[in-house]
Design a protein around this motif. Sequence first.
Motif, PDB file in Angstrom:
ATOM      1  N   PHE A   1       5.060  -6.714   3.631  1.00 47.57           N
ATOM      2  CA  PHE A   1       5.040  -5.519   2.799  1.00 47.57           C
ATOM      3  C   PHE A   1       3.771  -5.427   1.961  1.00 47.57           C
ATOM      4  CE2 PHE A   1       9.362  -4.720   4.005  1.00 47.57           C
ATOM      5  CZ  PHE A   1       9.502  -3.353   3.833  1.00 47.57           C
ATOM      6  N   VAL A   2       3.247  -6.548   1.491  1.00 45.39           N
ATOM      7  CA  VAL A   2       1.971  -6.515   0.761  1.00 45.39           C
ATOM      8  C   VAL A   2       0.882  -5.953   1.664  1.00 45.39           C
ATOM      9  CG1 VAL A   2       0.178  -7.900  -0.347  1.00 45.39           C
ATOM     10  CG2 VAL A   2       2.581  -8.399  -0.809  1.00 45.39           C
ATOM     11  N   ILE A   3       0.821  -6.440   2.891  1.00 45.94           N
ATOM     12  CA  ILE A   3      -0.204  -5.998   3.844  1.00 45.94           C
ATOM     13  C   ILE A   3      -0.074  -4.504   4.119  1.00 45.94           C
ATOM     14  CG2 ILE A   3      -0.990  -6.213   6.240  1.00 45.94           C
ATOM     15  CD1 ILE A   3      -0.104  -9.207   6.064  1.00 45.94           C
ATOM     16  N   LEU A   4       1.130  -4.042   4.421  1.00 46.26           N
ATOM     17  CA  LEU A   4       1.342  -2.634   4.742  1.00 46.26           C
ATOM     18  C   LEU A   4       1.039  -1.734   3.547  1.00 46.26           C
ATOM     19  CD1 LEU A   4       4.694  -2.803   6.780  1.00 46.26           C
ATOM     20  CD2 LEU A   4       2.377  -2.579   7.685  1.00 46.26           C
ATOM     21  N   CYS A   5       1.453  -2.165   2.359  1.00 39.21           N
ATOM     22  CA  CYS A   5       1.311  -1.313   1.183  1.00 39.21           C
ATOM     23  C   CYS A   5      -0.089  -1.343   0.605  1.00 39.21           C
ATOM     24  CB  CYS A   5       2.357  -1.683   0.134  1.00 39.21           C
ATOM     25  SG  CYS A   5       4.030  -1.252   0.682  1.00 39.21           S
TER      26      CYS A   5
ATOM     27  N   ALA B   1       8.741 -12.314 -10.494  1.00 40.17           N
ATOM     28  CA  ALA B   1       7.726 -11.709  -9.623  1.00 40.17           C
ATOM     29  C   ALA B   1       7.580 -10.227  -9.913  1.00 40.17           C
ATOM     30  CB  ALA B   1       8.103 -11.936  -8.152  1.00 40.17           C
ATOM     31  N   LYS B   2       8.696  -9.559 -10.124  1.00 33.38           N
ATOM     32  CA  LYS B   2       8.666  -8.109 -10.370  1.00 33.38           C
ATOM     33  C   LYS B   2       7.910  -7.775 -11.650  1.00 33.38           C
ATOM     34  CE  LYS B   2      10.264  -4.026  -8.940  1.00 33.38           C
ATOM     35  NZ  LYS B   2       9.765  -3.109  -9.957  1.00 33.38           N
ATOM     36  N   VAL B   3       8.083  -8.584 -12.686  1.00 36.18           N
ATOM     37  CA  VAL B   3       7.346  -8.358 -13.942  1.00 36.18           C
ATOM     38  C   VAL B   3       5.845  -8.441 -13.695  1.00 36.18           C
ATOM     39  CG1 VAL B   3       6.830  -9.316 -16.219  1.00 36.18           C
ATOM     40  CG2 VAL B   3       9.208  -9.101 -15.478  1.00 36.18           C
ATOM     41  N   LEU B   4       5.410  -9.463 -12.978  1.00 31.34           N
ATOM     42  CA  LEU B   4       3.972  -9.665 -12.773  1.00 31.34           C
ATOM     43  C   LEU B   4       3.378  -8.627 -11.824  1.00 31.34           C
ATOM     44  CD1 LEU B   4       3.705 -13.555 -12.573  1.00 31.34           C
ATOM     45  CD2 LEU B   4       3.228 -12.056 -14.505  1.00 31.34           C
ATOM     46  N   THR B   5       4.089  -8.280 -10.763  1.00 30.88           N
ATOM     47  CA  THR B   5       3.519  -7.288  -9.840  1.00 30.88           C
ATOM     48  C   THR B   5       3.495  -5.900 -10.465  1.00 30.88           C
ATOM     49  OG1 THR B   5       5.670  -6.935  -8.740  1.00 30.88           O
ATOM     50  CG2 THR B   5       4.192  -8.586  -7.781  1.00 30.88           C
ATOM     51  N   THR B   6       4.469  -5.593 -11.302  1.00 29.98           N
ATOM     52  CA  THR B   6       4.438  -4.317 -12.028  1.00 29.98           C
ATOM     53  C   THR B   6       3.219  -4.250 -12.931  1.00 29.98           C
ATOM     54  OG1 THR B   6       6.838  -3.989 -11.990  1.00 29.98           O
ATOM     55  CG2 THR B   6       5.631  -2.918 -13.760  1.00 29.98           C
TER      56      THR B   6
ATOM     57  N   GLN C   1      10.538  -4.689  -3.231  1.00 29.95           N
ATOM     58  CA  GLN C   1       9.976  -3.788  -4.245  1.00 29.95           C
ATOM     59  C   GLN C   1       8.762  -4.416  -4.923  1.00 29.95           C
ATOM     60  OE1 GLN C   1      11.105  -0.891  -4.161  1.00 29.95           O
ATOM     61  NE2 GLN C   1      13.107  -1.168  -3.243  1.00 29.95           N
ATOM     62  N   ALA C   2       8.858  -5.686  -5.252  1.00 32.62           N
ATOM     63  CA  ALA C   2       7.738  -6.374  -5.884  1.00 32.62           C
ATOM     64  C   ALA C   2       6.538  -6.446  -4.947  1.00 32.62           C
ATOM     65  CB  ALA C   2       8.158  -7.784  -6.312  1.00 32.62           C
ATOM     66  N   ALA C   3       6.795  -6.645  -3.660  1.00 34.54           N
ATOM     67  CA  ALA C   3       5.711  -6.718  -2.683  1.00 34.54           C
ATOM     68  C   ALA C   3       5.000  -5.374  -2.544  1.00 34.54           C
ATOM     69  CB  ALA C   3       6.256  -7.169  -1.325  1.00 34.54           C
ATOM     70  N   ILE C   4       5.735  -4.282  -2.646  1.00 35.06           N
ATOM     71  CA  ILE C   4       5.114  -2.956  -2.594  1.00 35.06           C
ATOM     72  C   ILE C   4       4.139  -2.790  -3.750  1.00 35.06           C
ATOM     73  CG2 ILE C   4       5.570  -0.472  -2.808  1.00 35.06           C
ATOM     74  CD1 ILE C   4       8.306  -1.061  -1.406  1.00 35.06           C
TER      75      ILE C   4
ATOM     76  N   THR D   1       6.777   1.719  -9.747  1.00 36.90           N
ATOM     77  CA  THR D   1       7.245   0.727 -10.719  1.00 36.90           C
ATOM     78  C   THR D   1       8.388   1.247 -11.582  1.00 36.90           C
ATOM     79  OG1 THR D   1       5.485   1.386 -12.258  1.00 36.90           O
ATOM     80  CG2 THR D   1       5.056  -0.525 -10.831  1.00 36.90           C
ATOM     81  N   LEU D   2       8.687   2.536 -11.472  1.00 37.01           N
ATOM     82  CA  LEU D   2       9.849   3.085 -12.175  1.00 37.01           C
ATOM     83  C   LEU D   2      11.132   2.908 -11.370  1.00 37.01           C
ATOM     84  CD1 LEU D   2       8.289   6.425 -13.484  1.00 37.01           C
ATOM     85  CD2 LEU D   2       8.676   4.310 -14.764  1.00 37.01           C
TER      86      LEU D   2
END
Length: 416
Positions: A91-95, A347-352, A259-262, A388-389
Amino acid sequence: MSTRTVAGAELRLPNLPDPERVQRISSDAQALDAARRVADQFAPGAASRDRERLLPWAELDLWSESGLGTVTVPREYGGADVSLATLAEVFVILCAADPALGQIPQNHFGVLGVLREIGTPAQKLRLYNEVMVGRRLGNAGPERRSAESSTILQGTTRLRTTPDGLRLDGRRFYSTGALFAHRVPTRATDDEGRAVQVWVPRDAPGLSLIDDWSSFGQRTTASGSVVFDNVAIDPQDVLPIWQLADRPGLYGPISQLIQAAIDQGIAEAAVADAIAFVRERARPWIDSGLEHAVDDPYIIADVGRLQIDLHAAREVLLETGHTLDAIASSPLDAESSARASVAVAEAKVLTTRIALEASEKLFELAGSSATRAAHNLDRHWRNARTHTLHDPVRWKSHLIGNYHLNDVLPTRHSWN
């Protein structure tokens, strides 16, 4: 399609993939290679698709043929059953190439996670087989806020038992992937007041898809309305998701990992574009005495800080994937399920944070010329701010603190 469609309904049905063209992925390495190949095809048109809101029908056909939709199918059903760390990296790659297009399959994997946890052997055999020949799964998401739907877990969508069999009625929104899907799973309440997930065929009479998504970001996800009007339902297409609240599971943490990967992909694209613009177009400030913006010590330091935050978020994301893999390899209990939710919340906190920081810092580093509409670099911030919302990061911090300080285990649902 039913003749009883609603105004604005999208009548186009997705192409059925040719099973002979769907690649068979059998390892994590092959999944990552496929993601990179698809991303190389997606990236060149990302800015124009966003600018003109061109829905990615052809690109999703390529995605189906790549075999990426099969990578989490268990091996006994023909899939690669890749690690969750690999799924996050896909997902990181695609997004990083196109976050709106990259987000569309999120619910495909989310509902496959539900199938894995509570599907019967017969349901798994039939539905996994559909996925293995390239069919896509969408999702009819939460309902809009109303008196009957004050939270995203509540709603008026009903699965009724009638003399003619099961019938589904309701109207949903935030339906990422549904417009392009071959099945549209949705949450509903049955006659006993229990939550169920109904996997509706895309061509079912009474099902209408409406492309009324008008957000300023993630513009081509087509995350609009789905209407179910007395849709006949096969009992074998119903999953008892009410059972998931009563036992430990990973469907929520896996959904959150995606979601975090996106967000991480959005951040990586923003940082890459910031660096490219500074190198190729930005001018040094008049008081710097420098000939090139790349020699500005303040810009250099800011790029360094961005790279640190970007790297930290990516490593925590991948570490979270490995943590979920380790938890999944052993019998689940309440504590291990909670640890999975806490790990993915970190992870979600940091990627946001890095998605928002990078997409805003881009303009400070690149200068006023970067704001020109021709470059469409604002799409990074618009995408970051919109995605991120998805679920409030402030509640992630609360979840983490409450777990470590008060030993409170997170509530089990798709957003934890």
